[in-house]
Design an enzyme around this catalytic site. Structure first.
Site, mmCIF file in Angstrom:
data_model
loop_
_atom_site.group_PDB
_atom_site.id
_atom_site.type_symbol
_atom_site.label_atom_id
_atom_site.label_comp_id
_atom_site.label_asym_id
_atom_site.label_seq_id
_atom_site.Cartn_x
_atom_site.Cartn_y
_atom_site.Cartn_z
ATOM 1 N N SER A 1 0.812 -1.216 0.000
ATOM 2 C CA SER A 1 0.000 0.000 0.000
ATOM 3 C C SER A 1 0.850 1.273 0.000
ATOM 4 C CB SER A 1 -0.964 -0.040 1.189
ATOM 5 O OG SER A 1 -1.937 0.958 1.091
ATOM 6 N N ASP B 1 -1.122 1.551 -4.025
ATOM 7 C CA ASP B 1 -1.992 0.483 -4.543
ATOM 8 C C ASP B 1 -3.379 0.985 -4.919
ATOM 9 O OD1 ASP B 1 -2.968 0.799 -1.923
ATOM 10 O OD2 ASP B 1 -3.548 -1.304 -1.785
ATOM 11 N N ASP C 1 -5.926 2.316 -3.267
ATOM 12 C CA ASP C 1 -7.152 2.209 -2.460
ATOM 13 C C ASP C 1 -7.394 3.450 -1.605
ATOM 14 O OD1 ASP C 1 -5.237 1.816 -0.482
ATOM 15 O OD2 ASP C 1 -6.100 -0.037 0.296
#
Length: 445
Positions: free
Chosen positions: A102, A243, A245
């Site tokens: 992430s 990533d 998100d």
């Protein structure tokens, strides 16, 4: 729920080369996951990754382990985490696996799983995988070994999905947008989505080299985006993490717009359109200003524990549809099953276009209270939060705030960090109090 050895709040994560992020461990993990998931019928697994150089090594190890358990892997190449969740659903795969850490630096990596419906794996399945890890690795018969393939049109499928969450009667024509892709998984997706919807796009953070992911860019460091928005005289800026998100935004004046403000805009727009079901979910870290602004609109607000999986759990418990963390994880259950930075950004852009208002003006109904967050790294097994001195100092700070602020101390679920958050009306006081607690935590750690 039993104590888990490897899975944290967001899958398995660590430094590449150290257990558990080694080729040997990940191969065994692939095999163990394959053994558990094969019990459910389908034998196809979708594997995506971000742009870290270690992704090549780890996807090969995962694929070998899955094949040994008799499962086939379909690779997407670099792809945002929410895209893997989406593709897992549309391909009716048994599970999706994302290789990513992430927002962490490139030398970290991680593995997280999605179930067949695009949601995070249930705790009992993660526990079953851990139990399987303790057994010796055995290989299925040669005739039953899994295969590997590549999904050729993965990016195109996801681009069309994202565009489909933007109202068909609207367009981004006339908007100049700077987008920062953090040299991560959205680098070949987000600029295309925005351009195809009509925007003029200036893209930065779109030259991944395997080692520059999240480096002084993206949702965790918006300074470069702020400068570029002002330089280009853009209407708005969007920043994603490695990533994809998370999303942070920047208004035309260069002000950062965080997950709390994004949630406020989306909730208010949902209310205006008569599409808001129930209320909105934030976390213990959500600014009190969000709670007060939603209250003024008559929108119920609930706090979950920190972590997007807990936001999702709270949404499901209450039957509500929208939730977010102030770090930029935004979950919109009418559109996605997990946090999706691009989709969340598009909902804010919808509000900008539909109301002919700037991002700055859309935020004006919410006043953020000063909130100071100090991260304190600690070594060793001892948890500084159990220290008597830390408890005493925290109580003193709460007395000084006199009910006009909040103190929150929590241990990170993904790194050896204690997060100290103090919120109140006076920024100078809040800063001093946060550092007083942080110093006590440092001494205890």
């Amino acid at each position: 729920m039993s104590e888990r050895k490897y899975f944290g709040t967001d899958g398995i994560r660590g430094k590449v080369g150290d257990t558990p992020i080694t080729p040997e461990f990940v191969l065994k993990l692939g095999w163990a996951a394959g053994k558990v998931l094969a019990r459910h019928g389908s034998r196809k697994i979708i594997i995506g990754k971000d742009t870290r150089i270690s992704g090549y090594m780890l996807e090969s190890a995962l694929e070998a382990g899955l094949a040994a358990a008799g499962l086939s892997a379909s690779f997407t190449g670099p792809m945002p985490t929410p895209a893997v969740a989406y593709l897992t659903r549309t391909f009716r795969a048994e599970a999706g696996i994302v290789i990513s850490a992430s927002h962490n630096p490139f030398y970290d990596n991680g593995i997280k799983f999605f179930s067949i419906d695009g949601a995070k794996l249930p705790d009992d399945v993660e526990e079953a995988i851990e139990a399987e890890m303790e057994k010796p690795l055995t290989c299925v018969e040669s005739s039953e070994l899994g295969k590997a393939s590549r999904i050729i049109d993965a990016a195109g499928r996801y681009i069309e999905f994202c565009k489909g969450t933007f109202p068909s009667e609207l367009s981004l024509k006339g908007l100049k947008i700077v987008v920062d892709c953090a040299n991560g998984a959205t680098y070949h997706i987000a600029p295309s989505v925005l351009r195809e919807l009509g925007a003029t796009v200036i893209a930065i953070g779109v030259e991944p080299d395997g080692m520059n992911i999240n480096e002084k860019c993206g949702a965790t460091d918006v300074r470069q985006l702020q400068e570029r928005v002002l330089q280009e005289k853009a209407h708005v800026g969007l920043a994603f993490d490695g990533d994809g998100d998370r999303v942070m935004m920047v208004d035309h004046l260069g002000n950062k717009v965080d997950g709390d403000q994004i949630l406020y805009i989306i909730a208010r727009e949902g209310l205006r359109q008569g599409q808001l079901r129930g209320g909105a979910v934030g976390t213990l870290m959500s600014n009190m200003g969000l709670e007060l602004a939603l209250k003024q609109l008559g929108i119920p607000f609930a706090r979950a524990k920190v972590g997007d999986r807990y936001v999702l759990e709270k949404l499901q418990e209450l039957g509500w549809r929208i939730g977010a963390e102030n770090s930029g994880h935004v979950i919109l259950l009418d559109k996605t099953t997990t946090g999706d930075g691009i989709v969340a950004g598009l909902q804010v852009l919808t509000a900008i276009v539909r109301n002919s208002m700037s991002l700055h003006d859309l935020c004006s109904g919410m006043k953020l209270l000063p909130q100071i967050l100090v991260n304190v790294r600690f070594a060793g097994e001892h948890n500084p939060l159990e220290s008597e001195e830390v408890r005493k100092i925290t109580e003193q700070v709460e007395v000084e705030l006199a009910g006009r602020g909040r103190v929150l101390l929590r241990k990170s679920g993904t790194e050896p960090l204690i997060r100290v958050m103090v919120e109140g009306e006076d920024e100078q006081q809040v800063t001093a109090l946060a550092h007083r607690i942080a110093d006590a935590v440092k001494s205890a750690g």
